[in-house]
Design a protein around this motif. Structure first.
Motif, mmCIF file in Angstrom:
data_model
loop_
_atom_site.group_PDB
_atom_site.id
_atom_site.type_symbol
_atom_site.label_atom_id
_atom_site.label_comp_id
_atom_site.label_asym_id
_atom_site.label_seq_id
_atom_site.Cartn_x
_atom_site.Cartn_y
_atom_site.Cartn_z
ATOM 1 N N THR A 1 0.753 12.557 -9.071
ATOM 2 C CA THR A 1 -0.190 13.670 -8.892
ATOM 3 C C THR A 1 0.388 14.867 -8.162
ATOM 4 O O THR A 1 -0.099 15.999 -8.317
ATOM 5 C CB THR A 1 -1.424 13.190 -8.109
ATOM 6 N N GLY A 2 1.399 14.627 -7.312
ATOM 7 C CA GLY A 2 1.954 15.706 -6.508
ATOM 8 C C GLY A 2 1.121 16.019 -5.276
ATOM 9 O O GLY A 2 1.386 16.996 -4.571
ATOM 10 N N TRP A 3 0.097 15.202 -4.994
ATOM 11 C CA TRP A 3 -0.771 15.440 -3.833
ATOM 12 C C TRP A 3 -0.093 14.889 -2.569
ATOM 13 O O TRP A 3 -0.162 13.712 -2.256
ATOM 14 C CB TRP A 3 -2.116 14.759 -4.027
ATOM 15 N N THR A 4 0.509 15.756 -1.809
ATOM 16 C CA THR A 4 1.268 15.313 -0.640
ATOM 17 C C THR A 4 0.386 14.815 0.503
ATOM 18 O O THR A 4 0.857 14.085 1.382
ATOM 19 C CB THR A 4 2.156 16.459 -0.108
ATOM 20 N N TYR A 5 -0.909 15.198 0.498
ATOM 21 C CA TYR A 5 -1.793 14.748 1.574
ATOM 22 C C TYR A 5 -2.099 13.251 1.489
ATOM 23 O O TYR A 5 -2.648 12.681 2.437
ATOM 24 C CB TYR A 5 -3.089 15.559 1.573
ATOM 25 N N ILE A 6 -1.743 12.632 0.364
ATOM 26 C CA ILE A 6 -1.868 11.171 0.277
ATOM 27 C C ILE A 6 -0.941 10.513 1.303
ATOM 28 O O ILE A 6 -1.245 9.446 1.853
ATOM 29 C CB ILE A 6 -1.522 10.682 -1.144
ATOM 30 N N ASP A 7 0.184 11.169 1.573
ATOM 31 C CA ASP A 7 1.198 10.621 2.480
ATOM 32 C C ASP A 7 0.646 10.378 3.886
ATOM 33 O O ASP A 7 0.702 9.248 4.392
ATOM 34 C CB ASP A 7 2.404 11.554 2.501
ATOM 35 N N PRO A 8 0.085 11.392 4.581
ATOM 36 C CA PRO A 8 -0.434 11.132 5.930
ATOM 37 C C PRO A 8 -1.674 10.237 5.938
ATOM 38 O O PRO A 8 -1.898 9.487 6.896
ATOM 39 C CB PRO A 8 -0.755 12.526 6.468
ATOM 40 N N ILE A 9 -2.483 10.321 4.881
ATOM 41 C CA ILE A 9 -3.667 9.451 4.807
ATOM 42 C C ILE A 9 -3.226 7.990 4.739
ATOM 43 O O ILE A 9 -3.775 7.118 5.429
ATOM 44 C CB ILE A 9 -4.536 9.819 3.585
ATOM 45 N N ALA A 10 -2.225 7.736 3.894
ATOM 46 C CA ALA A 10 -1.687 6.371 3.792
ATOM 47 C C ALA A 10 -1.103 5.937 5.128
ATOM 48 O O ALA A 10 -1.260 4.780 5.550
ATOM 49 C CB ALA A 10 -0.616 6.305 2.713
ATOM 50 N N SER A 11 -0.452 6.861 5.828
ATOM 51 C CA SER A 11 0.146 6.549 7.123
ATOM 52 C C SER A 11 -0.926 6.167 8.151
ATOM 53 O O SER A 11 -0.739 5.246 8.951
ATOM 54 C CB SER A 11 0.939 7.754 7.624
ATOM 55 N N GLY B 1 0.826 -1.216 0.000
ATOM 56 C CA GLY B 1 0.000 0.000 0.000
ATOM 57 C C GLY B 1 0.848 1.248 0.000
ATOM 58 O O GLY B 1 0.501 2.262 -0.632
ATOM 59 N N LEU B 2 1.969 1.205 0.712
ATOM 60 C CA LEU B 2 2.876 2.344 0.744
ATOM 61 C C LEU B 2 3.457 2.624 -0.639
ATOM 62 O O LEU B 2 3.563 3.781 -1.058
ATOM 63 C CB LEU B 2 4.000 2.080 1.747
ATOM 64 N N ILE B 3 3.803 1.562 -1.342
ATOM 65 C CA ILE B 3 4.330 1.714 -2.709
ATOM 66 C C ILE B 3 3.286 2.381 -3.597
ATOM 67 O O ILE B 3 3.607 3.288 -4.384
ATOM 68 C CB ILE B 3 4.732 0.334 -3.272
ATOM 69 N N ALA B 4 2.030 1.951 -3.463
ATOM 70 C CA ALA B 4 0.948 2.548 -4.253
ATOM 71 C C ALA B 4 0.779 4.027 -3.914
ATOM 72 O O ALA B 4 0.593 4.874 -4.806
ATOM 73 C CB ALA B 4 -0.354 1.790 -4.007
ATOM 74 N N ALA B 5 0.855 4.343 -2.603
ATOM 75 C CA ALA B 5 0.699 5.740 -2.174
ATOM 76 C C ALA B 5 1.826 6.613 -2.711
ATOM 77 O O ALA B 5 1.584 7.723 -3.213
ATOM 78 C CB ALA B 5 0.668 5.802 -0.643
ATOM 79 N N LEU B 6 3.056 6.112 -2.626
ATOM 80 C CA LEU B 6 4.189 6.889 -3.138
ATOM 81 C C LEU B 6 4.090 7.068 -4.652
ATOM 82 O O LEU B 6 4.447 8.128 -5.198
ATOM 83 C CB LEU B 6 5.506 6.189 -2.774
ATOM 84 N N GLY B 7 3.587 6.034 -5.332
ATOM 85 C CA GLY B 7 3.400 6.147 -6.780
ATOM 86 C C GLY B 7 2.391 7.217 -7.130
ATOM 87 O O GLY B 7 2.602 8.005 -8.078
#
Length: 331
Positions: A170-180, A159-165
């Motif tokens: 997209t450049g949407w950095t808020y995906i990072d904490p949501i994935a976390s 899932g982390l790999i998918a989030a980083l991809g």
């Protein structure tokens, strides 16, 4: 066997250390809280692996006066400790992810972090599968628990790999904490499961699957002289088991005949399920006139009543502390 288990867990510990360094390196490069979450869980792998080393060493010590059943129970402490550490890591991951929403920051070199996590994910998957496989062969709940934890690390990394991809595309950095937050939830659940397993083992909760296996083998090796089985209890001490039960046999059998019957039964069950790691304590009950309708012994010299039916043993009727009667046939 214990030496082999120690070698396996030491290999796991060394690999976990290397993967943890790699993940923290990826975090310092990218500043991704999702990668930090993964790295924090890997620290737990290392700490749990170190504790597992000691628990495997201790569980392999022979029985003594203070520990007549051996030291195997320490393995339940081991997985409980690991579960608690995982749970704490999940809480820390959530705190870090929530903090990001109030104080966001820019991510760097996401592609580099992506490649590192892909490599560590594959390594964790291979290591986790190996530990679970070896834990089942041993059997060792410590190896299995450690392996399942590492496998959960590998799965969450997907899932982390998918989030980083997605962040890279997209450049949407808020995906990072949501994935976390999602990974933290998965880790919390895994920690809860390990703590639940630890408590079950320490409280001697009945393992229904093991009971069913024992009952099936008792049935397979049943002789007419084995009229009844009841009050069965199974306790696990690491890779060792202690089995108690009562067996009703003809009262006129000699002590040697009874011993031979029970010895044969114990050997068969030990050989086919526990690889010789089960200790039996079987209490013999003499038959009474109440046993006659269930007794399979032909031409019994002490029979008071005619044979009416055979009781099929099952988990439901071997666990209670009561002898079977004719009503058990209809159930």
């Amino acid at each position: 066997m214990i030496k082999k288990e120690l070698k396996i867990i030491i290999i796991s510990l060394v690999v976990s250390c290397l993967l943890t360094f790699a993940k923290f390196g990826a975090y310092f490069v990218t500043h991704s809280v999702a990668i930090l979450s993964d790295a924090l869980e890997s620290i737990i792998n290392v700490v749990a692996g170190a504790f597992a080393c000691y628990s495997i060493y201790l569980s392999g010590k022979p029985k003594d006066e203070d520990h007549p059943y051996g030291h195997g129970k320490v393995e339940f402490f081991s997985i409980g400790f690991e579960g608690a550490m995982i749970f704490i890591a999940g809480c820390l991951i959530w705190v870090k992810a929530i903090t990001f929403f109030f104080s966001p920051h820019e991510l760097h070199k996401v592609d580099s972090g992506l490649y590192v996590i892909m490599g560590t994910s594959v390594a964790n998957f291979v290591l986790g599968k190996f530990l679970v496989s070896q834990g089942k062969k041993a059997p060792s709940i410590t190896l299995q628990g450690n392996g399942k934890h590492i496998l959960s690390d590998a799965y969450s990394s997907i899932g982390l790999i998918a989030a980083l991809g997605l962040i890279k595309l997209t450049g949407w950095t808020y995906i990072d904490p949501i994935a976390s937050l999602i990974f933290g939830g998965i880790i919390l659940y895994q920690g809860y499961r390990l703590m639940r397993q630890s408590i079950s083992g320490l409280m001697d909760e009945t393992d229904k699957q093991v009971i069913d296996q024992i009952v099936q083998l008792f049935t397979k090796n049943r002789t007419p002289a084995m009229i009844d089985v009841h009050n069965m209890r199974v306790q696990q001490y690491g890779s060792n088991y202690h089995i108690d039960c009562h067996i009703t046999m003809p009262y006129y059998y000699s002590l040697k005949a009874v011993h031979d019957e029970i010895d044969r039964l114990e050997n068969q069950v030990n050989k086919q399920i526990f690889s010789g790691d089960a200790e039996f304590f079987i209490h013999m009950d003499p038959c009474t006139s109440q046993s006659c309708p269930l007794c399979l012994v032909e031409n019994c010299p002490a029979r008071k009543h005619r044979f009416e039916g055979k009781v099929e043993w099952s988990r439901d009727n071997v666990l209670p502390n009561r002898k079977h009667d004719i009503e058990a046939i209809d159930k």
